[in-house]
Design an enzyme around this catalytic site. Structure first.
Site, PDB file in Angstrom:
ATOM      1  NE  ARG A 120      -1.839   2.393   2.471  1.00 29.93           N
ATOM      2  CZ  ARG A 120      -0.451   3.639   2.913  1.00 29.93           C
ATOM      3  NH1 ARG A 120      -0.234   4.409   2.408  1.00 29.93           N
ATOM      4  NH2 ARG A 120      -0.082   4.299   4.412  1.00 29.93           N
ATOM      5  CG  ASP A 121       3.550   4.154   3.048  1.00 31.74           C
ATOM      6  OD1 ASP A 121       3.163   4.977   1.861  1.00 31.74           O
ATOM      7  OD2 ASP A 121       2.940   4.789   3.619  1.00 31.74           O
ATOM      8  CB  SER A 130       2.177  11.651   6.295  1.00 32.98           C
ATOM      9  OG  SER A 130       0.520  11.751   7.414  1.00 32.98           O
ATOM     10  CG  HIS A 159       2.105   4.835   9.367  1.00 29.89           C
ATOM     11  ND1 HIS A 159       1.606   4.008   8.106  1.00 29.89           N
ATOM     12  CD2 HIS A 159       2.697   5.969   7.809  1.00 29.89           C
ATOM     13  CE1 HIS A 159       1.968   4.022   6.788  1.00 29.89           C
ATOM     14  NE2 HIS A 159       2.590   5.133   6.797  1.00 29.89           N
ATOM     15  CG  HIS A 204       6.591   8.175   5.538  1.00 29.75           C
ATOM     16  ND1 HIS A 204       6.502   7.558   3.845  1.00 29.75           N
ATOM     17  CD2 HIS A 204       5.574   8.279   6.505  1.00 29.75           C
ATOM     18  CE1 HIS A 204       4.994   7.100   4.292  1.00 29.75           C
ATOM     19  NE2 HIS A 204       4.478   7.207   4.934  1.00 29.75           N
TER      20      HIS A 204
END
Lengths: 352, 305
Positions: A14-15, A168, A197, A199
């Site tokens: 997905r990502d 994000s 989550h 990055h």
């Protein structure tokens, strides 16, 4: 922290779809889902990078139809559960229902960190369909911890089982991640889980995930080889190794997940884009911009003859949120025009 | 002179209804008589009373003894309420301009298809995103076939009310249908993004229209520019951020919609384009009604008014 268990959701499919520019083949998705499942990954997310219904001119068309990817993955995921992402405003309940019919067991519903109330109808429908619901508060560096916890409470009131602090932009420093997870943990019912989550734009993805766990997060997102938007996500195999060294159980076989990353995923991603901390992705983390903007900014920079870094910094200054890919063109056009007009305006100034 | 105007009522005294009130005050062909709400101390009702309009906080039913007071009703309530209002207004023989997502009547975008519906009794305003973007899609589809049109509307969080937030799927689905049914694309897709930046951003719309090979770019560009000036007649703050951008397979149109700031703040271009379009539609109906009534009388009276 002994005998603690952390649940990893792998988002390579997905990502990782962002970094793949949505060009996964159905066979690649089937294969990757199968080996992730065999390695013991408990939740495997499959969708367009921008969630169900994300295939578009704005975000990029997927190579194949959405339901084909979901069906292929659902066929091979037998131990773990299949998840999808839905971003209200992009995808609708129609696609949510379809994904549940195909066999998804976990709905991940994402909103910008201050807009939780647009997710009510989707969370409620997913719960009615018997799905587990994990929600995302995206770009969570843009709002203070207490306000973020307030938004999490809203999602909890709609029925969310787990609420993720989502970095994000890969912009959070360790303390910022820590404070946010702590605020959610404190505000939410003990039965509601908290997730994180990350990055890796500032190189802090694994570290911030560990800090989140120390503050009570029980779900962590990762992707194999870090395949994701910007400089990529928390690297699943690295996270599993770190947790194993910390004595924390994940249910994932470390050597198997390493092999998935090296032998299966790396050859696929190499054909498209290998995320890393480079000038553009580092700028994203530094300026606090949505990681998905990376490839769009690079393309716009080339097309309009401006610097990707300048575009990204300007987008950060304007406080653009996830999903505003069209503003990249807007800003690039403006920067290009400014560059064109510069000599003229400089002359005007000299005259004045 | 006021007697020459067509009398109208507003049902729904929230932000939209109140902004409508201020816009109708500026109209040369509409005269507001009633403002109907359900919350006695709402700002909209209070302002309406101060401006000398008749008001009630008991809902549309209170209008039944005043049927001579209006010909046209703006419904700025909710889809749920409009289903019932639509029935009543039909019984009363009144024209309904529906700003809710109910869509009992056909979608109308004034610069595209208003003339087709002037004999109907109920029309619907699509969505704010639809009012902003359908004209652009139509501008392209009137010169070249359009297989697919996609729009992204970005609005300031502060101008997205609870109705939009709780029914965000209705926005995307209705707008997408509008792009096809009114815009003339074979297929449409709509995306909405809320941005909480402070100071609030002005409503932004990006319109992507797929093009066939060899489409006439000059004709498309001309058609778009012409359409922008037509919309500007009722939404002065409607403008292109840059010249249309052509790629091999598509044209990208970047739009900004600044509101007039009548009641709502200027950044709420999304709400402003709805109320402006609604007033424009009502003026269309008013003109049509008067034309029917003046049949047999001297036509020039109209222009005197």
């Amino acid at each position: 922290m002994s005998a603690k268990k952390i649940w990893i959701t792998d988002t390579t499919l997905r990502d990782g779809d962002h970094a793949m520019s949505h060009q996964y083949t159905v066979d690649q998705v089937r294969k990757i889902a199968q080996v992730l499942d065999e390695a013991g990954v408990p939740v495997i997310e499959v969708a367009h990078g921008d969630g169900l219904g994300g295939s578009s001119l704005q975000y990029g068309f997927s190579l194949e139809k959405e339901d084909k990817y979901l069906r292929a993955a659902a066929e091979v995921i037998t131990h773990g559960r299949m998840a999808f992402l839905l971003v209200p405003g992009i995808g609708t309940r129609k696609e949510l229902e379809e994904a549940a019919k195909i066999g998804a067991k976990v709905a991940r519903v994402a909103t910008h960190c201050t807009e939780a109330d647009i997710s009510e109808q989707h969370i409620k429908m997913a719960k009615d369909l018997g799905l587990d619901v994990h929600t995302f508060l995206m770009m969570s560096h843009m709002t203070p911890p207490e306000a973020l916890a307030g938004q999490a409470k809203l999602m909890e009131s709609y029925g969310a089982d787990c609420i993720y602090v989502v970095d994000s932009a890969g912009a959070q420093l360790v303390d910022q991640a820590r404070e946010r997870v702590r605020a959610l943990r404190k505000a939410l019912d003990p039965k509601t889980e908290v997730g994180f989550h990350a990055h890796n734009n500032l190189g802090l993805a694994v570290g911030n995930s560990v800090a989140a766990i120390e503050e009570g997060a029980t779900r962590i997102d990762g992707s194999t080889c870090g395949l994701g938007a910007g400089a990529g996500n928390t690297q699943t195999e690295a996270m599993v190794a770190v947790l194993s060294r910390m004595g924390i159980e994940t249910g994932i076989d470390l050597f198997k997940i390493m092999d998935v990353a090296n032998d299966i995923v790396y050859p696929v991603m190499r054909q498209q884009h290998v995320p890393r901390i480079d000038r553009s992705s580092l700028t994203i983390g530094y300026a606090g911009v949505y990681s998905t903007f990376l490839l769009f900014a690079n393309r716009a920079a080339e097309k309009f003859g401006v610097e990707a870094r300048d575009i990204l910094v300007e987008l950060g200054r304007r406080k653009m949120v996830g999903g505003q890919e069209d503003m990249i063109i807007d800003v690039a056009v403006e920067l290009a025009n400014k560059a064109k007009n510069k000599p003229a305006s400089a002359r005007a100034e000299a005259r004045a | 002179m006021a007697s020459e105007k067509v009398k109208v009522a507003i049902v729904g005294s929230g932000n939209i209804g109140t902004d409508l009130m201020f816009k109708i005050r500026k109209s040369n062909s509409l005269e507001l008589t009633w403002m109907v709400g359900v919350v006695p101390d709402s700002d909209g009702l209070r302002r309406a009373r101060e401006l000398g309009y008749q008001t009630t906080h008991k809902g549309i039913d209170d209008l039944k003894d005043h049927l001579d007071d209006f010909e046209i009703v703006f419904d700025a309530t909710t889809a749920h309420a409009h289903y019932r209002h639509a029935e009543l207004l039909k019984q009363w023989g009144k024209i309904a301009i529906d700003l809710t997502p109910a869509a009992v009547g056909p979608y109308v975008v004034p610069v595209v298809n208003l003339d087709q519906y002037l004999d109907l009794q109920n029309v619907n305003l699509v969505t704010c995103g639809g009012q902003a973007t359908v004209p652009m899609v139509h501008a392209v589809s009137r010169v070249t076939p359009v297989k697919y049109a996609e729009i992204v509307s970005t609005v300031a969080s502060r101008s997205a009310g609870p109705g939009t937030r709780q029914n965000i799927d209705e926005f995307t689905e209705t707008t997408a249908r509008g792009l096809a049914e009114v815009g003339g694309a074979e297929r449409g897709k709509a995306i909405i993004v809320l941005n909480p930046a402070d100071p609030p951003i002005i409503m932004r719309n990006t319109v992507y229209v797929s093009l066939e090979k060899g489409a006439d770019r000059e004709a498309i560009k001309g058609s778009i520019e012409e359409m922008v000036s037509e919309v500007q007649r009722y939404v002065p703050g409607y403008h292109l951020k840059s010249a249309p951008i052509f790629d091999e397979d598509r044209v990208t149109i970047l739009l900004e919609v600044e509101g007039a700031g009548d009641y709502l703040p200027k950044f709420s271009g999304n709400l402003d384009i709805m109320t402006s379009a609604a007033v424009r539609v009502a003026e269309g109906f008013a003109g049509h009604l008067k034309k029917r009534k003046t049949t047999g009388r001297e036509r020039h009276q109209e222009s005197v008014a």
